[in-house]
Enzyme design. Structure first.
Site, PDB file in Angstrom:
ATOM      1  N   VAL A 142      11.560 -36.308   2.644  1.00 15.43           N
ATOM      2  CA  VAL A 142      12.514 -35.924   3.683  1.00 15.43           C
ATOM      3  C   VAL A 142      13.878 -36.581   3.460  1.00 15.43           C
ATOM      4  O   VAL A 142      13.965 -37.720   2.999  1.00 15.43           O
ATOM      5  CB  VAL A 142      11.977 -36.280   5.080  1.00 15.43           C
ATOM      6  N   HIS A 190      20.965 -34.435   6.254  1.00 17.29           N
ATOM      7  CA  HIS A 190      22.331 -33.999   5.967  1.00 17.29           C
ATOM      8  C   HIS A 190      23.117 -34.000   7.268  1.00 17.29           C
ATOM      9  O   HIS A 190      22.578 -33.678   8.339  1.00 17.29           O
ATOM     10  CB  HIS A 190      22.340 -32.591   5.371  1.00 17.29           C
ATOM     11  N   GLY A 209      17.765 -33.950  -5.204  1.00 17.37           N
ATOM     12  CA  GLY A 209      16.545 -33.151  -5.179  1.00 17.37           C
ATOM     13  C   GLY A 209      16.861 -31.771  -5.723  1.00 17.37           C
ATOM     14  O   GLY A 209      17.834 -31.148  -5.275  1.00 17.37           O
ATOM     15  N   GLY A 260      20.429 -29.906  -5.210  1.00 22.32           N
ATOM     16  CA  GLY A 260      21.302 -30.780  -5.986  1.00 22.32           C
ATOM     17  C   GLY A 260      21.384 -32.194  -5.467  1.00 22.32           C
ATOM     18  O   GLY A 260      20.382 -32.900  -5.412  1.00 22.32           O
ATOM     19  N   CYS A 279      13.628 -40.191   1.817  1.00 20.51           N
ATOM     20  CA  CYS A 279      13.033 -40.019   0.479  1.00 20.51           C
ATOM     21  C   CYS A 279      11.711 -40.768   0.350  1.00 20.51           C
ATOM     22  O   CYS A 279      11.244 -41.017  -0.771  1.00 20.51           O
ATOM     23  CB  CYS A 279      14.015 -40.454  -0.611  1.00 20.51           C
TER      24      CYS A 279
END
Length: 253
Positions: free
Chosen positions: A86, A89, A151, A162, A180
């Site tokens: 996970v 953003h 990723g 990206g 992450c």
């Protein structure tokens, strides 16, 4: 015999100063990739955007790294095609989506990941910051803080998804997840080390550095010129969000 250097490929850099909803950028990527799978000679693209707050999980990610607070934010949570766990953003974070035909570069996913890290490390260097890698992990760190996540998804050697570089975001949303899946390393931003820095300061540096690292000829283009491809390729929206626009609590069954 000395082999002559290849002519740099053309890379169109597309960007917008307004945040783009995650599902919209996701649909753009899926359409662009579909067109390039059918026609590999199409040009490479680099989309640089910000997103409104959203959480995304890689295709094999566990929801265990979402804390209860994440479900209470009202922010969408999407499972997407990329690898990794996970991430978050939000505005103040510059997200880069390279749509590349890796046959033009190197058909090696590890090489590609290291190249993306190299772009970000060189960007930091231009700011007087020392970015570093950590063995066994993907991303870029400054003084022990993770400032960039990566990723990717590659299909028939056409890339999508990206990197995400934390420039000056509100980091609160990262506290509602285990980013992450790494619990013992904090998330940071460039603003912690360079107060006052903005995404608009960083955007041209990232674009130029990407061109240098990948040895391409950069051309800035109007994003609107590429959007009609969506109609030709078919609107692609991916899966529905795991949660959407209203507070929810985790399923404890």
């Amino acid at each position: 015999m000395i082999q002559s250097k290849r002519e740099p490929h053309l890379l169109y850099c597309l960007s917008t100063s307004s945040p783009v909803p995650y599902t919209v950028a996701w649909a753009w990527q899926q359409a662009w990739v579909a067109r390039r799978r059918d026609d590999p000679d199409r040009e490479d693209l680099l989309l640089l955007v910000e997103h409104p707050p959203v959480y995304t999980l890689g295709q094999g990610a566990t929801r265990d790294f979402l804390k209860p607070q994440a479900y209470q934010t009202g922010w969408d949570i999407h499972r997407v095609e990329r690898g990794g766990e996970v991430t978050h953003h939000c505005p103040g974070q510059l997200v880069g989506y390279p749509i590349l035909n890796l046959r033009r570069y190197r058909q090696d996913l590890h090489w590609y990941l290291r190249q993306l890290e190299e772009v970000l490390i060189r960007v930091l260097e231009k700011l007087g910051l020392q970015g570093s890698r950590i063995e066994g992990l993907t991303g870029v760190w400054v003084e022990g803080c993770k400032v960039a996540a990566i990723g990717i998804k590659v299909s028939r050697w056409i890339s999508m998804h990206g990197f995400a570089l934390n420039v000056c975001p509100d980091l609160t949303g990262f506290g509602y997840i285990i980013p992450c899946g790494i619990a013992d390393r904090p998330v940071g931003s460039l603003a912690q080390f360079r107060p006052g820095i903005t995404v608009e300061d960083i955007r041209p540096i990232v674009a130029a550095t990407f061109a240098d690292v990948f040895d391409v000829r950069l051309q800035h283009a109007d994003l609107s010129h590429f959007l009609p491809e969506l109609k030709k390729a078919g609107e692609a929206g991916g899966e529905k969000p795991l949660t959407t626009n209203k507070p929810q609590t985790p399923n404890t069954k």
